[in-house]
Design a protein around this motif. Structure first.
Motif, PDB file in Angstrom:
ATOM      1  N   GLY A   1     -10.644   5.142   9.538  1.00 14.91           N
ATOM      2  CA  GLY A   1     -10.178   6.301   9.190  1.00 14.91           C
ATOM      3  C   GLY A   1      -8.758   6.313   8.874  1.00 14.91           C
ATOM      4  N   ASP A   2      -8.161   7.597   9.004  1.00 11.12           N
ATOM      5  CA  ASP A   2      -6.552   7.879   8.809  1.00 11.12           C
ATOM      6  C   ASP A   2      -5.807   7.286   9.599  1.00 11.12           C
ATOM      7  OD1 ASP A   2      -7.127   9.530   6.713  1.00 11.12           O
ATOM      8  OD2 ASP A   2      -6.683  11.265   7.667  1.00 11.12           O
ATOM      9  N   TYR A   3      -6.354   6.979  11.019  1.00 14.75           N
ATOM     10  CA  TYR A   3      -5.379   6.412  11.973  1.00 14.75           C
ATOM     11  C   TYR A   3      -5.158   4.656  11.375  1.00 14.75           C
ATOM     12  CZ  TYR A   3      -4.339   3.935  16.278  1.00 14.75           C
ATOM     13  OH  TYR A   3      -3.752   2.956  17.270  1.00 14.75           O
ATOM     14  N   GLY A   4      -6.207   4.237  11.146  1.00 13.81           N
ATOM     15  CA  GLY A   4      -6.309   2.650  10.699  1.00 13.81           C
ATOM     16  C   GLY A   4      -5.524   2.695   9.479  1.00 13.81           C
ATOM     17  N   LEU A   5      -5.552   3.609   8.551  1.00 18.03           N
ATOM     18  CA  LEU A   5      -4.990   3.265   7.404  1.00 18.03           C
ATOM     19  C   LEU A   5      -3.331   3.483   7.509  1.00 18.03           C
ATOM     20  CD1 LEU A   5      -4.975   2.784   4.399  1.00 18.03           C
ATOM     21  CD2 LEU A   5      -5.497   5.210   3.873  1.00 18.03           C
ATOM     22  N   GLY A   6      -3.128   4.421   8.387  1.00 24.22           N
ATOM     23  CA  GLY A   6      -1.578   4.800   8.704  1.00 24.22           C
ATOM     24  C   GLY A   6      -1.103   3.766   9.444  1.00 24.22           C
ATOM     25  N   LEU A   7      -1.841   2.631  10.206  1.00 23.67           N
ATOM     26  CA  LEU A   7      -1.274   1.691  10.855  1.00 23.67           C
ATOM     27  C   LEU A   7      -0.901   0.576   9.951  1.00 23.67           C
ATOM     28  CD1 LEU A   7      -3.499   1.120  13.977  1.00 23.67           C
ATOM     29  CD2 LEU A   7      -1.140   1.903  14.060  1.00 23.67           C
ATOM     30  N   VAL A   8      -2.033   0.409   8.887  1.00 28.56           N
ATOM     31  CA  VAL A   8      -1.694  -0.793   8.142  1.00 28.56           C
ATOM     32  C   VAL A   8      -0.947  -0.535   6.727  1.00 28.56           C
ATOM     33  CG1 VAL A   8      -4.060  -2.039   8.871  1.00 28.56           C
ATOM     34  CG2 VAL A   8      -4.037  -0.507   6.879  1.00 28.56           C
ATOM     35  N   SER A   9      -0.862   0.755   6.430  1.00 27.74           N
ATOM     36  CA  SER A   9      -0.287   1.023   5.100  1.00 27.74           C
ATOM     37  C   SER A   9       1.087   0.814   5.200  1.00 27.74           C
ATOM     38  CB  SER A   9      -0.816   2.526   4.531  1.00 27.74           C
ATOM     39  OG  SER A   9      -0.029   3.439   5.452  1.00 27.74           O
ATOM     40  N   SER A  10       2.047   0.572   6.062  1.00 26.23           N
ATOM     41  CA  SER A  10       3.336   0.385   5.808  1.00 26.23           C
ATOM     42  C   SER A  10       3.448  -1.131   5.157  1.00 26.23           C
ATOM     43  CB  SER A  10       3.863  -0.025   7.454  1.00 26.23           C
ATOM     44  OG  SER A  10       3.329  -0.893   7.968  1.00 26.23           O
ATOM     45  N   SER A  11       2.570  -1.818   5.395  1.00 27.38           N
ATOM     46  CA  SER A  11       2.307  -3.270   4.780  1.00 27.38           C
ATOM     47  C   SER A  11       1.584  -3.066   3.665  1.00 27.38           C
ATOM     48  CB  SER A  11       2.169  -4.337   5.699  1.00 27.38           C
ATOM     49  OG  SER A  11       0.877  -4.019   6.212  1.00 27.38           O
ATOM     50  N   LEU A  12       0.479  -2.413   3.719  1.00 27.29           N
ATOM     51  CA  LEU A  12      -0.223  -2.331   2.444  1.00 27.29           C
ATOM     52  C   LEU A  12       0.100  -1.151   1.733  1.00 27.29           C
ATOM     53  CD1 LEU A  12      -4.189  -2.269   3.822  1.00 27.29           C
ATOM     54  CD2 LEU A  12      -2.863  -4.029   2.410  1.00 27.29           C
ATOM     55  N   ASN A  13       1.248  -1.239   1.258  1.00 31.34           N
ATOM     56  CA  ASN A  13       1.997  -0.144   0.892  1.00 31.34           C
ATOM     57  C   ASN A  13       1.207   0.890  -0.170  1.00 31.34           C
ATOM     58  OD1 ASN A  13       4.092   1.461  -0.360  1.00 31.34           O
ATOM     59  ND2 ASN A  13       5.561   0.064   0.400  1.00 31.34           N
ATOM     60  N   GLY A  14       1.392   2.188   0.560  1.00 29.77           N
ATOM     61  CA  GLY A  14       0.536   3.362  -0.050  1.00 29.77           C
ATOM     62  C   GLY A  14       0.980   3.299  -1.726  1.00 29.77           C
ATOM     63  N   LYS A  15       2.121   3.081  -1.965  1.00 25.18           N
ATOM     64  CA  LYS A  15       2.310   3.655  -3.364  1.00 25.18           C
ATOM     65  C   LYS A  15       1.663   2.921  -4.375  1.00 25.18           C
ATOM     66  CE  LYS A  15       7.123   5.134  -2.849  1.00 25.18           C
ATOM     67  NZ  LYS A  15       8.462   4.887  -2.893  1.00 25.18           N
ATOM     68  N   PHE A  16       1.316   3.370  -5.431  1.00 25.24           N
ATOM     69  CA  PHE A  16       0.288   2.877  -6.313  1.00 25.24           C
ATOM     70  C   PHE A  16       0.905   3.220  -7.603  1.00 25.24           C
ATOM     71  CE2 PHE A  16      -3.636   2.538  -8.715  1.00 25.24           C
ATOM     72  CZ  PHE A  16      -3.951   1.242  -8.296  1.00 25.24           C
ATOM     73  N   HIS A  17       1.383   2.058  -8.180  1.00 29.89           N
ATOM     74  CA  HIS A  17       2.166   2.220  -9.487  1.00 29.89           C
ATOM     75  C   HIS A  17       1.147   1.943 -10.764  1.00 29.89           C
ATOM     76  CE1 HIS A  17       6.185   2.166  -8.138  1.00 29.89           C
ATOM     77  NE2 HIS A  17       5.884   1.526  -7.282  1.00 29.89           N
ATOM     78  N   PRO A  18       1.219   2.894 -11.655  1.00 30.05           N
ATOM     79  CA  PRO A  18       0.366   2.768 -12.722  1.00 30.05           C
ATOM     80  C   PRO A  18       0.840   1.429 -13.732  1.00 30.05           C
ATOM     81  CG  PRO A  18       1.965   4.818 -13.178  1.00 30.05           C
ATOM     82  CD  PRO A  18       1.945   4.117 -11.736  1.00 30.05           C
ATOM     83  N   PRO A  19       0.229   0.824 -14.355  1.00 32.08           N
ATOM     84  CA  PRO A  19       0.589  -0.689 -14.733  1.00 32.08           C
ATOM     85  C   PRO A  19       1.782  -0.802 -15.570  1.00 32.08           C
ATOM     86  CG  PRO A  19      -1.750  -0.038 -15.253  1.00 32.08           C
ATOM     87  CD  PRO A  19      -1.063   1.171 -14.689  1.00 32.08           C
ATOM     88  N   GLN A  20       2.157   0.287 -16.428  1.00 29.77           N
ATOM     89  CA  GLN A  20       3.557   0.269 -17.023  1.00 29.77           C
ATOM     90  C   GLN A  20       4.635   0.337 -16.431  1.00 29.77           C
ATOM     91  OE1 GLN A  20       1.293   2.538 -17.428  1.00 29.77           O
ATOM     92  NE2 GLN A  20       1.959   4.465 -17.602  1.00 29.77           N
ATOM     93  N   LEU A  21       4.533   0.923 -15.110  1.00 27.90           N
ATOM     94  CA  LEU A  21       5.859   1.035 -14.149  1.00 27.90           C
ATOM     95  C   LEU A  21       5.808  -0.133 -13.339  1.00 27.90           C
ATOM     96  CD1 LEU A  21       5.584   4.877 -13.499  1.00 27.90           C
ATOM     97  CD2 LEU A  21       7.267   3.481 -15.173  1.00 27.90           C
ATOM     98  N   MET A  22       4.670  -1.037 -13.388  1.00 28.39           N
ATOM     99  CA  MET A  22       4.595  -2.144 -12.236  1.00 28.39           C
ATOM    100  C   MET A  22       5.932  -3.023 -12.228  1.00 28.39           C
ATOM    101  SD  MET A  22       2.252  -2.631 -10.083  1.00 28.39           S
ATOM    102  CE  MET A  22       2.218  -4.652 -10.071  1.00 28.39           C
ATOM    103  N   ASP A  23       6.438  -3.285 -11.093  1.00 31.45           N
ATOM    104  CA  ASP A  23       7.158  -4.397 -11.042  1.00 31.45           C
ATOM    105  C   ASP A  23       6.623  -5.832 -11.526  1.00 31.45           C
ATOM    106  OD1 ASP A  23       9.612  -4.928  -8.380  1.00 31.45           O
ATOM    107  OD2 ASP A  23       8.913  -6.347  -9.830  1.00 31.45           O
ATOM    108  N   PRO A  24       7.299  -6.482 -12.106  1.00 32.61           N
ATOM    109  CA  PRO A  24       6.522  -7.821 -12.315  1.00 32.61           C
ATOM    110  C   PRO A  24       6.347  -8.697 -10.937  1.00 32.61           C
ATOM    111  CG  PRO A  24       8.798  -7.529 -13.278  1.00 32.61           C
ATOM    112  CD  PRO A  24       8.256  -6.305 -12.873  1.00 32.61           C
ATOM    113  N   LEU A  25       6.911  -8.390  -9.841  1.00 32.83           N
ATOM    114  CA  LEU A  25       6.792  -9.184  -9.006  1.00 32.83           C
ATOM    115  C   LEU A  25       5.918  -8.560  -7.979  1.00 32.83           C
ATOM    116  CD1 LEU A  25      10.385 -10.491  -8.307  1.00 32.83           C
ATOM    117  CD2 LEU A  25       8.643 -11.450  -8.943  1.00 32.83           C
ATOM    118  N   LEU A  26       5.507  -7.527  -8.036  1.00 39.13           N
ATOM    119  CA  LEU A  26       4.441  -6.846  -7.424  1.00 39.13           C
ATOM    120  C   LEU A  26       4.716  -6.437  -6.086  1.00 39.13           C
ATOM    121  CD1 LEU A  26       1.252  -8.820  -8.153  1.00 39.13           C
ATOM    122  CD2 LEU A  26       1.825  -6.853  -9.236  1.00 39.13           C
TER     123      LEU A  26
END
Lengths: 221, 328
Positions: A67-92
């Motif tokens: 749920g939201d609780y678990g996602l909140g706990l892990v999402s600081s490292s599973l970073n929530g930002k989701f870039h479209p491919p053209q904006l992707m940092d090459p180092l991910l």
């Protein structure tokens, strides 16, 4: 300065179901039959599997399980930002999936040290990769975490070791006994590698520069 | 050595073969194929799982055959003795509290395998569980239905709830984790299973034991129950004929004093290895002296020694039946 500690999960994506015959072709059975099981399970991932897709699948699964609780706990490292491919940092840098090799179906996933078991459980409960397009089929897969490491370097070394062992084992299973070519190059310390190859699925341990908390299920016992 | 003690035996051999290959790939060494018996036990009990299996399996895989008896009516006679002797492992799957209680207290089985993907209208009591644990019966957690989650979340929720309940009630002792995977997709690697167990509150070491030592102990206990007789585990070495004795003396002769050692080295030596050890010089001298002394009264000695030499032996005793050769 205190570092933020992470765990790097080295992950194998396995495909236990038989491969679909390619579209528009008559399914010819003979090459499919000839493939050993090892090669079939470790078959290359489909082309549309990108790090972004894998990251989203993991996030969805964590959300489903915790749920939201678990996602909140892990999402600081599973970073929530989701870039479209053209904006992707090459180092991910902002993607939790630090490395993905569709050819060997291997990935390295980063997550915070405190909650890596949550991410791991989410990976274990995953049974399919989400489809990318409307006509695409969800593909059944099983995800196996083969190593938990405190540094990405160790995870990388392990990935290389396992890939090498897998090649040797597949060669051996398919009955190609030639010592020249690939075996000649890779097989310099082949006995050791093959030994590791036998245990290759059981290993999972943790090595960090600060804390060693070995899992003990390394298969050596 | 990792164990998966529950892979349902299904008629679709292609799928079963794939499941076994996948389990071997994940790192399991011993698999128990499971045949489910529901309702009335048939009059003729025979092992329904063919041996050897009609398809090729990976070389490293050791296959056991197990039977799961679905128990709903405790008053019925299930003839566990016959089932016990036909299969390698006997598990009981109770449906209600009463049959669970009976299975814990009295029934002669190796595993109690509750169907954790359903909801139970009762709590697991530590007292009944402890009763089973004291008798050496293990409890099984099957994670497969929860992974596949075919009914939209209910089986996964029930699995997590029941597994934590079971771990609480047994205090984490005597838990075996297995897959119950009807498809290869439901199998997970040993390390993944341990991680799940940790999340369910079992602890890392106990989690590893659940797929390793506890499972092995269940298998070995089952083997002991079927094969041992009055503390004799196995007759590994049939005993060899002494060189100077005539043939009629060989019948019923067993090596008496060194049984323990020969059991221990059973796997390496094997029963079928008849070559005697080379006799040392000291032993030769001793034998020569004994022969000299005995020559006069050999006729009296023989019947006495023969009766002494015949010891109890189980009806059949192949040497390599016990996994790993030693018992804990």
């Amino acid at each position: 300065m205190v570092r933020i500690k992470h765990r790097y999960l080295l992950v194998h994506i396995l495909y236990p179901d038989p491969a679909d015959p390619p579209k528009g072709k008559i399914p010819s059975k003979s090459p499919e039959k000839a493939l050993p099981d090892l090669v079939q399970f470790h078959r290359p991932s489909p082309n549309d599997l990108t790090p972004q897709l894998l990251a989203r699948t993991i996030r969805d699964q964590v959300l489903l399980l915790y749920g939201d609780y678990g996602l909140g706990l892990v999402s600081s490292s599973l970073n929530g930002k989701f870039h479209p491919p053209q904006l992707m940092d090459p180092l991910l840098t902002l993607n939790p999936v630090k490395y993905l090799s569709p050819a060997t179906s291997t990935a390295i996933v980063r997550c915070s040290r405190a909650h890596y078991r949550l991410v791991w459980a989410a990976l274990s409960f995953m049974t399919q990769l989400t489809k990318t397009s409307k006509q695409g089929q969800p593909r059944a897969c099983a995800i196996q975490v083969v190593r938990v490491s405190g540094t990405i370097k160790k995870a990388e070394e392990e990935a290389i070791r396992r890939a090498r062992a897998a090649i040797l084992r597949a060669k051996r299973e398919s009955g190609e006994g030639s010592t020249d070519g690939l075996l000649g190059i890779l097989g310099k310390d082949d006995e050791e590698v093959l030994q590791g190859g036998k245990n290759m699925t059981a290993g999972s341990d943790v090595s960090d520069e600060d804390d060693e908390m070995g899992m003990g299920s390394d298969g050596e016992s | 050595m990792y164990y998966d003690l529950n892979v349902p035996y299904i008629a679709n051999h292609g799928e079963l073969q794939r499941t076994l290959a996948f389990l071997s790939e994940l790192g399991y060494n011993t698999i128990a194929l499971d045949f489910a018996v529901t309702g009335k036990v048939p009059a003729e009990i025979s092992n329904q799982i063919p041996t050897p299996l009609p398809f090729t399996i990976p070389n490293s895989l050791h296959i056991l055959r197990r039977c799961t008896l679905h128990l709903s009516d405790p008053s019925q006679n299930y003839r566990l003795q016959a089932l016990n002797s036909a299969y390698d492992v006997l598990a009981i799957r109770p449906d209600n509290e009463k049959s669970l209680q009976q299975a814990c207290q009295a029934l002669e089985c190796d595993l109690i395998s509750l169907d954790l993907s359903t909801r139970f209208p009762f709590y697991f009591k530590h007292k009944t569980m402890a009763n089973a644990l004291q008798r050496g019966v293990k409890f099984e957690i099957c994670y497969g239905p929860g992974i596949l989650n075919s009914d939209g979340g209910a089986s996964r929720r029930n699995l997590i709830s029941n597994a934590t309940q079971l771990i609480r009630a047994t205090r984490g002792r005597g838990i075996v984790i297995s897959s119950e995977a009807k498809r290869a997709l439901a199998c997970r690697g040993p390390a993944d299973v341990v991680n799940l167990a940790v999340l369910w509150g079992l602890g890392q070491e106990k989690g590893i034991e659940a797929i390793d030592r506890e499972a092995r102990s269940a298998v070995v206990h089952a083997e002991m129950k079927r094969r041992s007789f009055r503390g004799v585990i196995d007759v590994v070495h049939g005993g060899e004929k002494p060189e100077r004795e005539p043939e009629r003396f060989a019948k019923g002769k067993q090596e008496k004093g060194k049984r323990k050692a020969s059991v221990l080295e059973g796997d390496e030596a094997g029963a079928g290895n008849p070559t005697p050890k080379p006799i040392s010089k000291r032993e030769q001298k001793r034998q020569a002296k004994k022969a000299r002394l005995d020559t006069g009264k050999i006729s009296e000695n023989k019947p006495k020694e023969a009766s002494k030499g015949s010891i109890i032996s189980p009806e059949d005793a192949p040497a390599s039946g016990i996994p790993n050769g030693n018992i804990n």
